[in-house]
Design a protein around this motif. Structure first.
Motif, mmCIF file in Angstrom:
data_model
loop_
_atom_site.group_PDB
_atom_site.id
_atom_site.type_symbol
_atom_site.label_atom_id
_atom_site.label_comp_id
_atom_site.label_asym_id
_atom_site.label_seq_id
_atom_site.Cartn_x
_atom_site.Cartn_y
_atom_site.Cartn_z
ATOM 1 N N VAL A 1 15.782 4.620 5.407
ATOM 2 C CA VAL A 1 16.936 5.159 4.666
ATOM 3 C C VAL A 1 17.050 4.450 3.320
ATOM 4 N N LEU A 2 16.888 3.123 3.319
ATOM 5 C CA LEU A 2 16.969 2.359 2.074
ATOM 6 C C LEU A 2 15.799 2.693 1.152
ATOM 7 N N TYR A 3 14.614 2.902 1.712
ATOM 8 C CA TYR A 3 13.462 3.279 0.885
ATOM 9 C C TYR A 3 13.692 4.644 0.243
ATOM 10 N N ALA A 4 14.266 5.565 0.995
ATOM 11 C CA ALA A 4 14.566 6.887 0.437
ATOM 12 C C ALA A 4 15.535 6.767 -0.729
ATOM 13 N N LEU A 5 16.449 5.805 -0.643
ATOM 14 C CA LEU A 5 17.427 5.579 -1.710
ATOM 15 C C LEU A 5 16.735 5.199 -3.020
ATOM 16 N N ILE A 6 15.684 4.385 -2.958
ATOM 17 C CA ILE A 6 15.041 3.895 -4.182
ATOM 18 C C ILE A 6 13.877 4.764 -4.646
ATOM 19 N N SER A 7 13.373 5.653 -3.776
ATOM 20 C CA SER A 7 12.170 6.418 -4.120
ATOM 21 C C SER A 7 12.389 7.922 -4.219
ATOM 22 N N ASP A 8 13.528 8.410 -3.687
ATOM 23 C CA ASP A 8 13.797 9.847 -3.609
ATOM 24 C C ASP A 8 12.821 10.585 -2.696
ATOM 25 N N ALA A 9 12.121 9.844 -1.824
ATOM 26 C CA ALA A 9 11.262 10.496 -0.835
ATOM 27 C C ALA A 9 12.133 11.129 0.244
ATOM 28 N N SER A 10 11.614 12.140 0.917
ATOM 29 C CA SER A 10 12.353 12.838 1.966
ATOM 30 C C SER A 10 12.548 11.943 3.187
ATOM 31 N N ILE A 11 13.790 11.754 3.598
ATOM 32 C CA ILE A 11 14.058 10.924 4.785
ATOM 33 C C ILE A 11 13.468 11.570 6.035
ATOM 34 N N GLY A 12 13.622 12.870 6.139
ATOM 35 C CA GLY A 12 13.111 13.566 7.317
ATOM 36 C C GLY A 12 11.621 13.365 7.495
ATOM 37 N N TYR A 13 10.853 13.496 6.420
ATOM 38 C CA TYR A 13 9.400 13.319 6.514
ATOM 39 C C TYR A 13 9.025 11.847 6.657
ATOM 40 N N LEU A 14 9.827 10.952 6.086
ATOM 41 C CA LEU A 14 9.604 9.519 6.327
ATOM 42 C C LEU A 14 9.770 9.201 7.812
ATOM 43 N N PHE A 15 10.814 9.748 8.413
ATOM 44 C CA PHE A 15 11.036 9.539 9.844
ATOM 45 C C PHE A 15 9.835 10.043 10.649
ATOM 46 N N LEU A 16 9.374 11.247 10.326
ATOM 47 C CA LEU A 16 8.227 11.801 11.043
ATOM 48 C C LEU A 16 6.981 10.933 10.832
ATOM 49 N N GLY A 17 6.813 10.445 9.602
ATOM 50 C CA GLY A 17 5.645 9.630 9.292
ATOM 51 C C GLY A 17 5.595 8.325 10.058
ATOM 52 N N GLY A 18 6.735 7.855 10.549
ATOM 53 C CA GLY A 18 6.764 6.590 11.271
ATOM 54 C C GLY A 18 6.415 6.692 12.743
ATOM 55 N N VAL A 19 6.335 7.909 13.285
ATOM 56 C CA VAL A 19 6.134 8.071 14.734
ATOM 57 C C VAL A 19 4.776 7.526 15.167
ATOM 58 N N VAL A 20 3.688 8.020 14.578
ATOM 59 C CA VAL A 20 2.344 7.588 14.977
ATOM 60 C C VAL A 20 2.125 6.098 14.692
ATOM 61 N N PRO A 21 2.475 5.587 13.488
ATOM 62 C CA PRO A 21 2.334 4.134 13.269
ATOM 63 C C PRO A 21 3.120 3.294 14.273
ATOM 64 N N GLY A 22 4.337 3.739 14.636
ATOM 65 C CA GLY A 22 5.127 2.996 15.614
ATOM 66 C C GLY A 22 4.447 2.942 16.969
ATOM 67 N N LEU A 23 3.911 4.079 17.394
ATOM 68 C CA LEU A 23 3.185 4.117 18.674
ATOM 69 C C LEU A 23 1.913 3.278 18.599
ATOM 70 N N LEU A 24 1.243 3.312 17.444
ATOM 71 C CA LEU A 24 0.031 2.508 17.259
ATOM 72 C C LEU A 24 0.348 1.024 17.391
ATOM 73 N N MET A 25 1.468 0.594 16.803
ATOM 74 C CA MET A 25 1.907 -0.794 16.943
ATOM 75 C C MET A 25 2.175 -1.134 18.405
ATOM 76 N N GLY A 26 2.831 -0.218 19.108
ATOM 77 C CA GLY A 26 3.138 -0.437 20.522
ATOM 78 C C GLY A 26 1.880 -0.580 21.362
ATOM 79 N N PHE A 27 0.881 0.286 21.123
ATOM 80 C CA PHE A 27 -0.375 0.211 21.884
ATOM 81 C C PHE A 27 -1.124 -1.082 21.578
ATOM 82 N N ALA A 28 -1.089 -1.511 20.304
ATOM 83 C CA ALA A 28 -1.742 -2.773 19.936
ATOM 84 C C ALA A 28 -1.100 -3.940 20.681
ATOM 85 N N GLN A 29 0.229 -3.933 20.753
ATOM 86 C CA GLN A 29 0.935 -5.007 21.464
ATOM 87 C C GLN A 29 0.641 -4.974 22.956
#
Length: 433
Positions: A162-190
């Motif tokens: 949300v804070l990154y969207a504030l400074i970059s004007d990037a879409s929050i919705g697509y930022l949220f979607l973009g975090g799903v696979v990286p988050g799962l990747l982090m979980g599998f690594a752990q």
């Protein structure tokens, strides 16, 4: 660089005030006011521009609402029911309690958007559960709690995004979607590191939940599990904005905890509101300081200067991403994540755009870097939180965190240099880049 220039004096003032213990938000405001005074800028005009920027940032309302939702979930019994559900999924494997801790954080990540809320809430339960009867060393339980909490703001919803969207004007919705696979990747690594450590140290195998109990455990956890589905479904179907989704999250957490589970009282609700208000005030002061300081940076034309400077090195997108990752990982050892996000990252955004780097991809990489900074000493805020919760010295916790840290840096490299790990899901949902 002229060390007697107004901007240099501003930087010296900011550094000295921070070293003397003034909160970074207050230090940025004080040093910015000093700069405006030295260059003869009209304070009223500067304040008007900053306030107009805040009034137009409707997205910032999501921050207190997500914090309030997380507090309600921690005070209610949603966390306990999720823990039992995770036990059903992965508890029967060697090192199962560690796996439960990680999977619980992955699920909780879809509800709170805050690493600190995850560590402070579910972490207390997870550490007590892992160390019962001496099954796991306390330092290991604390370490895995800290590293798994990092996943919270990567999988949506996410306050840092949300804070990154504030400074970059990037879409929050697509930022949220973009975090799903990286988050799962982090979980599998752990989970991979936890499996290795479990076999290396012969951690116990827990007794699995019987088949007869599976429907009941799932049914009890279902209302909590539905929250991410409702939030993300509402956002991507167009029914609600991310800010409205934050309000729905808070209302849903309250209704489930108060009406369905009957696990919170009026006193609990008041305490949750008070705690989230304090956290919001702290974040708000930091945002105010960052906006004031960014106004100074804009006047000095620092982003354009950095862009021209980096352009002189003939950087490719790959070398630029490598440079940014190294800088952010180093800064994460020394500075609070929101400060990096609000003050340092805006300087890199024009160069990223000039090099054709997708701002959604760049934003997710930035957030992952900042989250890793939460478990890197000497600052490592999550390390201090779990040390306080567990009553364990920081040294052993840092030692047990290191294997997870290296695995997460490998995962970060994959996320940074293979953009499709971030952009595949947004593109699937219509993102054009």
């Amino acid at each position: 660089m002229n060390f007697a220039s107004p901007f240099s004096i501003t930087l010296w003032t900011l550094s000295l005030l921070s070293l003397f213990g003034l909160p970074i938000g207050h230090a940025m405001i004080a040093s910015s006011i000093l700069y405006l005074f030295m260059v003869g800028q009209d304070m009223g005009t500067a304040a008007e521009q900053l306030l107009n920027g805040l009034y137009n940032s409707y997205v910032l309302l999501a921050v207190p609402l997500f914090l309030f939702a997380a507090e309600l979930m921690n005070m209610g019994s949603m966390t306990d029911r999720l823990t039992r559900f995770c036990d059903m999924l992965v508890g029967r494997f060697r090192g199962g309690m560690g796996h439960i801790n990680i999977v619980q954080s992955i699920i909780f990540a879809g509800m709170s958007g805050s690493a600190i809320a995850d560590a402070a809430g579910t972490g207390r339960v997870a550490i007590a559960m892992m160390t019962k009867d001496g099954r796991y060393p306390v330092s290991y339980a604390a370490a895995i709690t800290a590293v798994s909490a990092v996943i919270g703001p990567i999988i949506p919803p996410s306050i840092p995004m949300v804070l990154y969207a504030l400074i970059s004007d990037a879409s929050i919705g697509y930022l949220f979607l973009g975090g799903v696979v990286p988050g799962l990747l982090m979980g599998f690594a752990q989970m991979g590191i936890n499996s290795y450590m479990a076999h290396k140290h012969n951690f116990p195998v827990e007794k699995g939940i019987g088949l007869r109990e599976l429907p009941g455990v799932t049914l009890e956890a279902l209302p909590a599990l539905l929250m991410p589905v409702i939030l993300l479904g509402g956002i991507y179907s167009g029914v609600m904005t991310p800010t409205e989704a934050a309000a729905v999250a808070a209302a849903y957490a309250f209704l489930v905890s108060a009406v369905l589970y009957r696990s919170i009282t009026v006193r609990n609700t008041y305490q949750a509101a008070l705690t989230s208000a304090r956290s919001t005030a702290s974040i708000g002061m930091l945002i105010a300081g960052a906006l004031a300081f960014n106004y100074v940076i804009t006047i000095e034309n620092i982003p354009e200067t950095v862009r021209v400077l980096l352009g002189g090195f003939d950087l490719t997108p790959t070398t630029f991403m490598l440079l940014v990752n190294v800088i952010l990982l180093v800064l994460g050892c020394l500075l609070e994540g929101s400060t990096i996000l609000l003050v340092v990252v805006p300087i890199f955004i024009p160069t990223a755009q000039a090099l054709g780097i997708d701002l959604v991809h760049f934003g997710v990489v930035v957030v992952v870097n900042i989250m890793i900074g939460l478990i890197t000493p000497p600052y490592g805020l999550l390390l201090f939180i779990v040390a306080k919760i567990s009553g364990t010295p920081l040294g052993p916790i840092v030692r047990d965190t290191l294997p997870f840290l290296w695995a997460m840096i490998v995962a970060l490299a994959l996320i940074a240099f293979v953009p499709e790990t971030v952009l595949w899901l947004p593109k699937l949902m219509g993102y054009k880049g």
